[in-house]
Design a protein around this motif. Structure first.
Motif, PDB file in Angstrom:
ATOM      1  N   TYR A  19       0.867  -1.187   0.000  1.00 58.43           N
ATOM      2  CA  TYR A  19       0.000   0.000   0.000  1.00 58.43           C
ATOM      3  C   TYR A  19       0.898   1.230   0.000  1.00 58.43           C
ATOM      4  O   TYR A  19       1.836   1.316   0.801  1.00 58.43           O
ATOM      5  CB  TYR A  19      -0.903  -0.004   1.230  1.00 58.43           C
ATOM      6  CG  TYR A  19      -1.723   1.254   1.393  1.00 58.43           C
ATOM      7  CD1 TYR A  19      -2.883   1.442   0.658  1.00 58.43           C
ATOM      8  CD2 TYR A  19      -1.318   2.246   2.287  1.00 58.43           C
ATOM      9  CE1 TYR A  19      -3.634   2.608   0.805  1.00 58.43           C
ATOM     10  CE2 TYR A  19      -2.057   3.399   2.453  1.00 58.43           C
ATOM     11  CZ  TYR A  19      -3.216   3.584   1.701  1.00 58.43           C
ATOM     12  OH  TYR A  19      -3.957   4.736   1.859  1.00 58.43           O
ATOM     13  N   GLY A  20       0.603   2.185  -0.916  1.00 54.69           N
ATOM     14  CA  GLY A  20       1.403   3.409  -1.013  1.00 54.69           C
ATOM     15  C   GLY A  20       0.561   4.649  -0.740  1.00 54.69           C
ATOM     16  O   GLY A  20      -0.442   4.891  -1.429  1.00 54.69           O
ATOM     17  N   TYR A  21       0.952   5.416   0.228  1.00 56.94           N
ATOM     18  CA  TYR A  21       0.244   6.654   0.567  1.00 56.94           C
ATOM     19  C   TYR A  21       0.933   7.824  -0.128  1.00 56.94           C
ATOM     20  O   TYR A  21       2.163   7.955  -0.079  1.00 56.94           O
ATOM     21  CB  TYR A  21       0.265   6.875   2.085  1.00 56.94           C
ATOM     22  CG  TYR A  21      -0.207   8.243   2.514  1.00 56.94           C
ATOM     23  CD1 TYR A  21      -1.562   8.549   2.545  1.00 56.94           C
ATOM     24  CD2 TYR A  21       0.725   9.227   2.866  1.00 56.94           C
ATOM     25  CE1 TYR A  21      -1.979   9.807   2.929  1.00 56.94           C
ATOM     26  CE2 TYR A  21       0.304  10.490   3.248  1.00 56.94           C
ATOM     27  CZ  TYR A  21      -1.051  10.775   3.267  1.00 56.94           C
ATOM     28  OH  TYR A  21      -1.462  12.039   3.641  1.00 56.94           O
ATOM     29  N   ARG A  22       0.092   8.711  -0.772  1.00 60.62           N
ATOM     30  CA  ARG A  22       0.645   9.889  -1.453  1.00 60.62           C
ATOM     31  C   ARG A  22       0.108  11.144  -0.789  1.00 60.62           C
ATOM     32  O   ARG A  22      -1.076  11.254  -0.451  1.00 60.62           O
ATOM     33  CB  ARG A  22       0.251   9.877  -2.928  1.00 60.62           C
ATOM     34  CG  ARG A  22       0.884   8.735  -3.715  1.00 60.62           C
ATOM     35  CD  ARG A  22       0.873   8.984  -5.201  1.00 60.62           C
ATOM     36  NE  ARG A  22      -0.490   9.083  -5.731  1.00 60.62           N
ATOM     37  CZ  ARG A  22      -0.765   9.359  -6.999  1.00 60.62           C
ATOM     38  NH1 ARG A  22       0.233   9.561  -7.869  1.00 60.62           N
ATOM     39  NH2 ARG A  22      -2.014   9.422  -7.419  1.00 60.62           N
ATOM     40  N   ASP A  23       1.001  12.121  -0.657  1.00 62.95           N
ATOM     41  CA  ASP A  23       0.637  13.401  -0.049  1.00 62.95           C
ATOM     42  C   ASP A  23      -0.166  14.237  -1.039  1.00 62.95           C
ATOM     43  O   ASP A  23      -0.257  13.916  -2.230  1.00 62.95           O
ATOM     44  CB  ASP A  23       1.911  14.149   0.360  1.00 62.95           C
ATOM     45  CG  ASP A  23       1.640  15.160   1.466  1.00 62.95           C
ATOM     46  OD1 ASP A  23       0.473  15.337   1.811  1.00 62.95           O
ATOM     47  OD2 ASP A  23       2.630  15.742   1.961  1.00 62.95           O
ATOM     48  N   ARG A  24      -0.780  15.321  -0.555  1.00 63.67           N
ATOM     49  CA  ARG A  24      -1.540  16.221  -1.441  1.00 63.67           C
ATOM     50  C   ARG A  24      -0.606  16.899  -2.438  1.00 63.67           C
ATOM     51  O   ARG A  24       0.576  17.091  -2.182  1.00 63.67           O
ATOM     52  CB  ARG A  24      -2.258  17.298  -0.627  1.00 63.67           C
ATOM     53  CG  ARG A  24      -3.375  16.753   0.262  1.00 63.67           C
ATOM     54  CD  ARG A  24      -3.944  17.866   1.144  1.00 63.67           C
ATOM     55  NE  ARG A  24      -5.009  17.362   1.999  1.00 63.67           N
ATOM     56  CZ  ARG A  24      -6.287  17.304   1.641  1.00 63.67           C
ATOM     57  NH1 ARG A  24      -6.660  17.738   0.442  1.00 63.67           N
ATOM     58  NH2 ARG A  24      -7.211  16.843   2.468  1.00 63.67           N
ATOM     59  N   ALA A  25      -1.181  17.278  -3.525  1.00 69.70           N
ATOM     60  CA  ALA A  25      -0.433  18.026  -4.551  1.00 69.70           C
ATOM     61  C   ALA A  25      -0.144  19.430  -4.047  1.00 69.70           C
ATOM     62  O   ALA A  25      -0.791  19.933  -3.117  1.00 69.70           O
ATOM     63  CB  ALA A  25      -1.231  18.071  -5.846  1.00 69.70           C
ATOM     64  N   PRO A  26       0.843  20.141  -4.651  1.00 74.85           N
ATOM     65  CA  PRO A  26       1.179  21.511  -4.221  1.00 74.85           C
ATOM     66  C   PRO A  26      -0.035  22.448  -4.245  1.00 74.85           C
ATOM     67  O   PRO A  26      -0.134  23.379  -3.445  1.00 74.85           O
ATOM     68  CB  PRO A  26       2.248  21.923  -5.216  1.00 74.85           C
ATOM     69  CG  PRO A  26       2.910  20.652  -5.618  1.00 74.85           C
ATOM     70  CD  PRO A  26       1.803  19.662  -5.679  1.00 74.85           C
ATOM     71  N   GLY A  27      -1.005  22.173  -5.139  1.00 74.91           N
ATOM     72  CA  GLY A  27      -2.190  23.016  -5.201  1.00 74.91           C
ATOM     73  C   GLY A  27      -3.233  22.653  -4.171  1.00 74.91           C
ATOM     74  O   GLY A  27      -4.284  23.317  -4.092  1.00 74.91           O
ATOM     75  N   GLY A  28      -2.994  21.585  -3.411  1.00 75.65           N
ATOM     76  CA  GLY A  28      -3.915  21.205  -2.363  1.00 75.65           C
ATOM     77  C   GLY A  28      -4.878  20.090  -2.734  1.00 75.65           C
ATOM     78  O   GLY A  28      -5.610  19.609  -1.874  1.00 75.65           O
TER      79      GLY A  28
END
Length: 439
Positions: free
Chosen positions: A284-293
């Motif tokens: 399972y891979g968690y990704r953070d929010r994009a720079p634009g939110g």
């Protein structure tokens, strides 16, 4: 008026002709009790039970899947900023990997441990039979020395009286005709004392050895006066229990059979090495929010893997050949064990029969004849018609024959104890009532 020497000789004539094997006032250690104590005191049997328990526990562990592997990581980090939200593929990952061993190797490994555990009951049965044999031999060593000492001590008084008669005759007769009789009487008493010293040394050594096996601190163990009749049982001709077909029931052979089964499983495990080993993984891979939110979808990965046993010449083939060779070696060991046991059993049986023949000759012919010879020599000496040395020699020969009969009886019983061990598992071989033990 001088008293003729023949009157001194007549005084001990009756005592000399009544000499017999010694008896003991009270029985001490019975053989069956010694065997019970030796088996109870033997730590090897407890060790074997512990080994069996350990192998059974290991068999369960061998049949279980290996533990899964947990992985934690960070994937696709940008090395310029290490900002987890900069790139869309940057993830924090958690995964699990499960390895699946080759083919049926898990079940086979479990079966192998169970076969090895199944060997231990046969090992314990063999050990108990060996303890019975050893305890019997040590008991017989004590018995033989004890009986021989008693016989010599009973006869020593008679030799002392005979020496006193010779000395009295020397005093009342001429020095030339009687001096050698006195010397001979003293010499024979010295020889008896030397034999007693040697036998007491053997007795003490045997007592110490027996005490070590039964856990006794008593340095002066005494055994019963009679050998158990089971050890003197007559064996029939053509004893079938010495055949190879009968000896396969021996616990040592059955123990080797368990080893062969385990080696055969080793061959099966080696064959499983030609099959691939599988792995199953999930991540399972968690990704953070994009720079634009805006949110980014997390990722899930799943996969399988397996190895390719393509180059087997120097690995799988060699291991399979080695396992097969060890299996054949174990089978050869079984053949050798059978040959040794069979040869020893037949040899013990032959010795028993020959000893039975000798014991029969001694009891029916030799001892009565020697007793008659001793009486005749003493009568001739008593009537001034015989030689003192001949009378003493005849009495010594009679004593030696009785001691030899004790030794043959003990040796016959020892050989039967060996025969009973070598034919363990047989229902035909007589055994002591208290020597049938089970787990």
């Amino acid at each position: 008026m001088a008293i003729p020497a023949r009157y001194f000789r007549s005084a001990i004539f009756g005592a000399l002709v009544l000499t017999s094997l010694p008896g003991w006032a009270e029985p001490r250690l019975q053989l069956a009790d010694v065997i019970d104590a030796a088996i109870e005191y033997d730590p090897w049997l407890r060790q074997s039970a512990q080994i069996q328990e350990a192998l059974l526990e290991e068999s369960i562990a061998e049949g279980a899947l290996p533990d899964p592997r947990l992985t934690l990581g960070a994937a696709n980090l940008p090395v310029d900023t290490f900002d987890t939200g900069q790139e869309a593929m940057t993830q924090a990952t958690v995964g699990i990997i499960q390895r699946i061993p080759r083919g049926d190797s898990l079940q086979l490994s479990r079966d192998r441990k169970e076969e090895l555990a199944g060997e231990q009951p046969f090992q314990r049965e063999n050990r108990r039979a060996r303890v019975v044999e050893t305890a019997t031999r040590l008991w017989l060593d004590v018995w033989e020395a004890q009986q021989s000492i008693g016989l010599i001590e009973d006869n020593r008084d008679l030799f002392e009286q005979l020496s006193d008669v010779a000395e009295a005759g020397y005093i009342t007769a001429t020095m030339i005709s009687r001096q050698q009789d006195v010397v001979r009487g003293t010499l024979e008493l010295t020889r008896l004392d030397d034999r007693l010293t040697d036998l007491r040394l053997k007795l003490q050594s045997s007592q110490e050895a027996l005490g070590e096996w039964i856990g006794s601190k008593n340095a002066a163990l005494e055994v019963a006066e009679t050998v158990p009749p089971e050890l003197l049982t007559a064996l029939r001709d053509g004893w079938s229990e010495t055949s190879a077909d009968a000896l396969i029931r021996h616990p040592l052979i059955r123990s080797t059979d368990q080893q062969i089964k385990a080696r055969a499983i080793d061959v099966d495990i080696a064959r499983e090495a030609y099959k691939p080993e599988w792995t199953v993984s999930a991540q399972y891979g968690y990704r953070d929010r994009a720079p634009g939110g805006q949110d980014r979808a997390d990722l899930f990965s799943v996969g399988i893997g397996f190895d390719l046993p393509l180059f087997t010449g120097n690995l799988q083939d060699r291991k399979l050949n080695a396992s097969a060779a060890r299996l054949e070696a174990e089978k050869t060991e079984r053949i050798l064990q059978l040959r040794v046991i069979q040869a020893r059993a037949r040899s013990a049986l032959a010795r028993i029969k020959r000893l039975d023949d000798r014991i029969g000759i001694y009891r029916q012919f030799l001892l009565p004849q020697m007793e008659e010879q001793a009486e005749a020599a003493l009568t001739a000496y008593n009537n001034d018609d015989g030689d003192f040395a001949e009378a003493v020699r005849a009495r010594i020969d009679d004593l030696n024959a009785k001691i030899e009969l004790i030794g043959m009886t003990a040796e016959r019983a020892r050989n039967f104890a060996s025969f009973r061990y070598l034919t363990s598992g047989s229902s035909e071989v007589p055994s002591l009532s208290q020597t049938r033990y089970q787990d």
